[in-house]
Scaffold this active site. Sequence first.
Site, mmCIF file in Angstrom:
data_model
loop_
_atom_site.group_PDB
_atom_site.id
_atom_site.type_symbol
_atom_site.label_atom_id
_atom_site.label_comp_id
_atom_site.label_asym_id
_atom_site.label_seq_id
_atom_site.Cartn_x
_atom_site.Cartn_y
_atom_site.Cartn_z
ATOM 1 N N HIS A 67 -38.838 -21.176 -17.984
ATOM 2 C CA HIS A 67 -39.403 -19.908 -18.450
ATOM 3 C C HIS A 67 -39.732 -19.126 -17.182
ATOM 4 O O HIS A 67 -40.659 -19.475 -16.460
ATOM 5 C CB HIS A 67 -40.662 -20.182 -19.280
ATOM 6 C CG HIS A 67 -41.365 -18.939 -19.730
ATOM 7 N ND1 HIS A 67 -41.740 -18.746 -21.031
ATOM 8 C CD2 HIS A 67 -41.768 -17.827 -19.064
ATOM 9 C CE1 HIS A 67 -42.342 -17.571 -21.154
ATOM 10 N NE2 HIS A 67 -42.379 -16.997 -19.949
ATOM 11 N N HIS A 73 -34.286 -23.573 -28.705
ATOM 12 C CA HIS A 73 -35.640 -23.197 -28.258
ATOM 13 C C HIS A 73 -36.534 -22.889 -29.459
ATOM 14 O O HIS A 73 -36.636 -21.749 -29.894
ATOM 15 C CB HIS A 73 -35.549 -21.979 -27.327
ATOM 16 C CG HIS A 73 -36.781 -21.743 -26.521
ATOM 17 N ND1 HIS A 73 -36.757 -21.485 -25.176
ATOM 18 C CD2 HIS A 73 -38.093 -21.727 -26.861
ATOM 19 C CE1 HIS A 73 -37.982 -21.316 -24.720
ATOM 20 N NE2 HIS A 73 -38.819 -21.452 -25.745
ATOM 21 N N ASP A 124 -36.496 -18.859 -29.672
ATOM 22 C CA ASP A 124 -37.860 -18.970 -29.155
ATOM 23 C C ASP A 124 -38.854 -18.827 -30.317
ATOM 24 O O ASP A 124 -39.859 -18.113 -30.218
ATOM 25 C CB ASP A 124 -38.148 -17.936 -28.053
ATOM 26 C CG ASP A 124 -39.476 -18.201 -27.349
ATOM 27 O OD1 ASP A 124 -40.045 -19.295 -27.532
ATOM 28 O OD2 ASP A 124 -39.945 -17.314 -26.615
ATOM 29 N N HIS A 172 -40.582 -23.811 -31.207
ATOM 30 C CA HIS A 172 -41.921 -24.391 -31.032
ATOM 31 C C HIS A 172 -42.428 -24.729 -32.434
ATOM 32 O O HIS A 172 -42.951 -23.853 -33.127
ATOM 33 C CB HIS A 172 -42.865 -23.378 -30.378
ATOM 34 C CG HIS A 172 -42.451 -22.924 -29.011
ATOM 35 N ND1 HIS A 172 -42.875 -23.539 -27.855
ATOM 36 C CD2 HIS A 172 -41.646 -21.899 -28.600
ATOM 37 C CE1 HIS A 172 -42.366 -22.926 -26.793
ATOM 38 N NE2 HIS A 172 -41.607 -21.915 -27.223
ATOM 39 N N PHE A 173 -42.264 -25.977 -32.847
ATOM 40 C CA PHE A 173 -42.670 -26.344 -34.215
ATOM 41 C C PHE A 173 -44.144 -26.770 -34.310
ATOM 42 O O PHE A 173 -44.621 -27.115 -35.375
ATOM 43 C CB PHE A 173 -41.734 -27.410 -34.789
ATOM 44 C CG PHE A 173 -40.438 -26.844 -35.335
ATOM 45 C CD1 PHE A 173 -40.228 -25.466 -35.419
ATOM 46 C CD2 PHE A 173 -39.428 -27.680 -35.792
ATOM 47 C CE1 PHE A 173 -39.044 -24.940 -35.932
ATOM 48 C CE2 PHE A 173 -38.239 -27.160 -36.319
ATOM 49 C CZ PHE A 173 -38.048 -25.793 -36.384
ATOM 50 N N ASN A 178 -44.791 -27.742 -25.546
ATOM 51 C CA ASN A 178 -46.175 -27.237 -25.465
ATOM 52 C C ASN A 178 -46.916 -27.380 -26.790
ATOM 53 O O ASN A 178 -47.514 -26.442 -27.307
ATOM 54 C CB ASN A 178 -46.208 -25.778 -24.979
ATOM 55 C CG ASN A 178 -45.478 -24.826 -25.887
ATOM 56 O OD1 ASN A 178 -44.559 -25.229 -26.603
ATOM 57 N ND2 ASN A 178 -45.859 -23.567 -25.882
ATOM 58 N N GLU A 238 -39.476 -26.095 -21.907
ATOM 59 C CA GLU A 238 -39.505 -25.055 -20.943
ATOM 60 C C GLU A 238 -40.646 -25.285 -19.968
ATOM 61 O O GLU A 238 -41.786 -25.528 -20.347
ATOM 62 C CB GLU A 238 -39.625 -23.671 -21.609
ATOM 63 C CG GLU A 238 -40.844 -23.489 -22.492
ATOM 64 C CD GLU A 238 -40.951 -22.077 -23.050
ATOM 65 O OE1 GLU A 238 -41.342 -21.951 -24.199
ATOM 66 O OE2 GLU A 238 -40.665 -21.087 -22.350
ATOM 67 N N HIS A 277 -47.302 -17.854 -34.893
ATOM 68 C CA HIS A 277 -48.761 -17.713 -34.865
ATOM 69 C C HIS A 277 -49.137 -16.957 -36.135
ATOM 70 O O HIS A 277 -48.321 -16.208 -36.676
ATOM 71 C CB HIS A 277 -49.212 -16.892 -33.644
ATOM 72 C CG HIS A 277 -48.818 -17.491 -32.326
ATOM 73 N ND1 HIS A 277 -49.444 -18.585 -31.787
ATOM 74 C CD2 HIS A 277 -47.843 -17.142 -31.447
ATOM 75 C CE1 HIS A 277 -48.887 -18.892 -30.621
ATOM 76 N NE2 HIS A 277 -47.896 -18.028 -30.394
HETATM 77 O O1 DOR Z 1 -44.007 -15.773 -26.499
HETATM 78 C C1 DOR Z 1 -43.947 -16.975 -26.289
HETATM 79 N N1 DOR Z 1 -44.618 -17.872 -27.045
HETATM 80 N N2 DOR Z 1 -43.232 -17.400 -25.246
HETATM 81 C C2 DOR Z 1 -43.227 -18.686 -24.870
HETATM 82 O O2 DOR Z 1 -42.512 -18.999 -23.962
HETATM 83 C C3 DOR Z 1 -44.111 -19.675 -25.545
HETATM 84 C C4 DOR Z 1 -44.364 -19.263 -26.919
HETATM 85 C C5 DOR Z 1 -45.412 -20.081 -27.651
HETATM 86 O O3 DOR Z 1 -45.370 -21.303 -27.557
HETATM 87 O O4 DOR Z 1 -46.208 -19.500 -28.382
#
Ligand code: DOR
Length: 430
Positions: A170, A60, A293, A62-63, A94, A142, A297
């Site tokens: 999720h 899990h 996960d 998010h690149f 996403n 997810e 950011h």
């Molecule tokens: O905190 C989160 N950030 N939960 C997620 O399921 C998505 C993720 C994101 O893509 O920033």
Amino acid sequence: MAISYNLLIKNGRVYTSVGLKSIDIWIKNGKISSLGGPHHAEETINARGMLVLPGAIDVHVHFREPGATYKENWESGSLSAAAGGVTTVIDQPNTEPKTLDSRSFKLKLDLASHNSVVDFCINGGPGIINDLVKSGVTAIGEVFSYEFSDIELQKILKEVETAHALPTIHSEDREVVEQETEAWKHLHDPIIYSKARPNKAEAVAIEKALSWSKNLHICHLSTLEGLELIREAKGKGIKVTCEVAPHHLLFDIKDYLKQKSFLKVNPPLRNSKDCNALWIGLRDGSIDILASDHAPHLPEEKKDDIWEAPPGVPGVETMLPLMLMAVKRNLLSLERLVDAVSTKPAYVFGLTSKGSIEVGKDADLVVVDSKRISQINADRLHSRADWTPYEGKPAIFPQMTLVRGQVVYDGDLQIRPGYGRFLEKQRVLS
Ligand code: DOR
């Protein structure tokens, strides 16, 4: 004529399928070709005093590429993975554009193939599911349950089932989240965010998903109630697996005091009783998988008001180091850690060449000196996020990470971006 191997890793304490053994690993063409010798190899790594573990598979991450590459891209994210002992990642859909059809899938595949330093899988979102499955996505998800109505979710799950794919959910129920957010949104203390997305939201979403699908994976479990539902379902023979993220084990709502909206995550932080339950679930195997996960950011974004800040924390590089520290503190056995970060992820997501140190498997390995404890310092991490919620926490970083028999990171990057290979879906075991 005797076989000549490319690489020998000698003198290490190796985590084999029968536990820790002092055994030499002989590698040829990227595969583990022999355990024990003697043979001849072109190169040797001396792992005296070190543990040699299977590389972690982070199911899990998010690149962010394509899209928000100022937060992360394939090169920075995968370097971060390699430095933290992660040799395979599963990227979530996403991004921008979202991975919802074969076109957006191919775009991401191309970017990852040119830039990743570790092996990778790509998940598809709830778009043109058949198309995505044919393209070779690993799973569908997810799926953010709070983005859909019950009817829409049931339709998605049905389509995923028909396509013989695995849905990863999720779990936060839309109705509960909307109702509670309405009740709390006039307040701005970060703790309010956890009240606006209460335990009940997770429990209701899991309960519904379990009633609609008999083969599913639950992402980043965060509550005692959710864990109980999964235990019960497993007891009834339902094919459900789940993962937990380090931040839900290591932080609770008290930590908002110091880190404020930097600790805003979805699902949100919970009470210490939930953390304790999650540790128990991870130890006893009710929670199958540890996954980061990794959701980078920038600090400028995270310091906003709790309602404005984006949810998510970076974590792919710190997951294994923090959990090796948990092993040292007897919070978790080494056996369970390896199972949760390597063996089970490979099994659940059908990565048959990965996940354990056995003859015939890819030589994805991490060399660890468990005596070398250091403090986590964002300046030494590789994510573009450029901050970590774990600043100052003790951790055990790997000395060396190998992917398919090649040292990719040993304090420095040793290969060119693009070395990482796409792992096409090889069907979920049923
Ligand atoms: O905190 C989160 N950030 N939960 C997620 O399921 C998505 C993720 C994101 O893509 O920033």
